[in-house]
Enzyme design. Structure first.
Site, mmCIF file in Angstrom:
data_model
loop_
_atom_site.group_PDB
_atom_site.id
_atom_site.type_symbol
_atom_site.label_atom_id
_atom_site.label_comp_id
_atom_site.label_asym_id
_atom_site.label_seq_id
_atom_site.Cartn_x
_atom_site.Cartn_y
_atom_site.Cartn_z
ATOM 1 N N ILE A 34 3.821 -7.018 8.691
ATOM 2 C CA ILE A 34 2.681 -6.109 8.042
ATOM 3 C C ILE A 34 3.150 -5.444 6.683
ATOM 4 O O ILE A 34 3.229 -4.219 6.447
ATOM 5 C CB ILE A 34 2.033 -4.894 9.011
ATOM 6 C CG1 ILE A 34 2.129 -5.573 10.336
ATOM 7 C CG2 ILE A 34 0.893 -4.315 8.585
ATOM 8 C CD1 ILE A 34 1.721 -4.151 11.453
ATOM 9 N N PRO A 35 3.175 -6.310 5.739
ATOM 10 C CA PRO A 35 3.624 -6.078 4.232
ATOM 11 C C PRO A 35 2.495 -5.044 3.649
ATOM 12 O O PRO A 35 1.524 -5.419 3.930
ATOM 13 C CB PRO A 35 3.718 -7.136 3.265
ATOM 14 C CG PRO A 35 3.047 -8.380 4.249
ATOM 15 C CD PRO A 35 3.129 -7.924 5.774
ATOM 16 N N HIS A 36 2.789 -3.799 3.251
ATOM 17 C CA HIS A 36 1.820 -3.013 2.534
ATOM 18 C C HIS A 36 2.369 -2.179 1.622
ATOM 19 O O HIS A 36 3.675 -2.072 1.234
ATOM 20 C CB HIS A 36 1.256 -2.054 3.762
ATOM 21 C CG HIS A 36 2.490 -1.274 4.423
ATOM 22 N ND1 HIS A 36 3.193 -1.811 5.608
ATOM 23 C CD2 HIS A 36 2.885 0.050 4.215
ATOM 24 C CE1 HIS A 36 3.961 -0.993 6.049
ATOM 25 N NE2 HIS A 36 3.736 0.251 5.115
ATOM 26 N N GLY A 37 1.299 -1.482 0.721
ATOM 27 C CA GLY A 37 1.783 -0.761 -0.037
ATOM 28 C C GLY A 37 0.675 0.024 -0.814
ATOM 29 O O GLY A 37 -0.638 -0.269 -0.066
#
Length: 154
Positions: A64-67
């Site tokens: 779950i890459p997020h930013g």
């Protein structure tokens, strides 16, 4: 926050090819740029900086890459099913083949957390994960992502 509210048309990739974690993040950034109107380099940098803090590989083949991005109007999500799993430095050491990407405005603490929680609930159920892996087209994936996470008794 229901996933269909954040995963727009064109934000589901049923078969994405990536050779590495970096290549995957670049591909996701390029796709997200088309949806958000932001530069792919800016999105890639944001996702990479978050990964440098610790892998967003949640285990079980899921990442779950997020930013957060300044002045983003709302939370945006993408979902990708990979053609072949890639090493993602996941907590369990397993390669990743299902990827949920979230981009949020800088001030979207609660909405961002709600979206992360929704993904966690969906992917906690092995039956849901199996269905996501088996689906081969965007329409089927969209239906699966729209379903409320089911609770299965062991």
């Amino acid at each position: 926050m229901p996933l269909p509210d954040i995963i727009a048309d064109g934000a589901i990739i049923p078969s994405l090819r990536a050779e590495s974690k970096t290549h995957l993040l670049k591909e996701l950034a390029t796709r997200a740029a088309a949806l958000t109107g932001r530069a792919a380099d800016e999105i890639f940098t944001t996702l990479s900086e978050r990964e440098n803090l610790g892998s967003t590989g949640a285990g079980g083949g899921i990442a779950i890459p997020h930013g957060k991005l300044p002045k983003l109007p709302r939370v945006f999500g993408l979902f990708a099913r990979l053609e072949r799993p890639v090493d993602f430095d996941s907590i369990d050491g397993q390669p990743v083949d299902l990827v949920f990407t979230l981009l949020a405005p800088e001030g979207a603490g609660a909405d961002h957390l709600k979206a992360l929680s929704r993904i966690a609930r969906l992917t906690r159920d092995p039956a849901n994960v199996q269905k996501l892996r088996a689906a081969r087209d965007e329409a089927t994936l969209r239906v699966l992502l729209a379903q409320s996470p089911a609770t299965h008794a062991a």
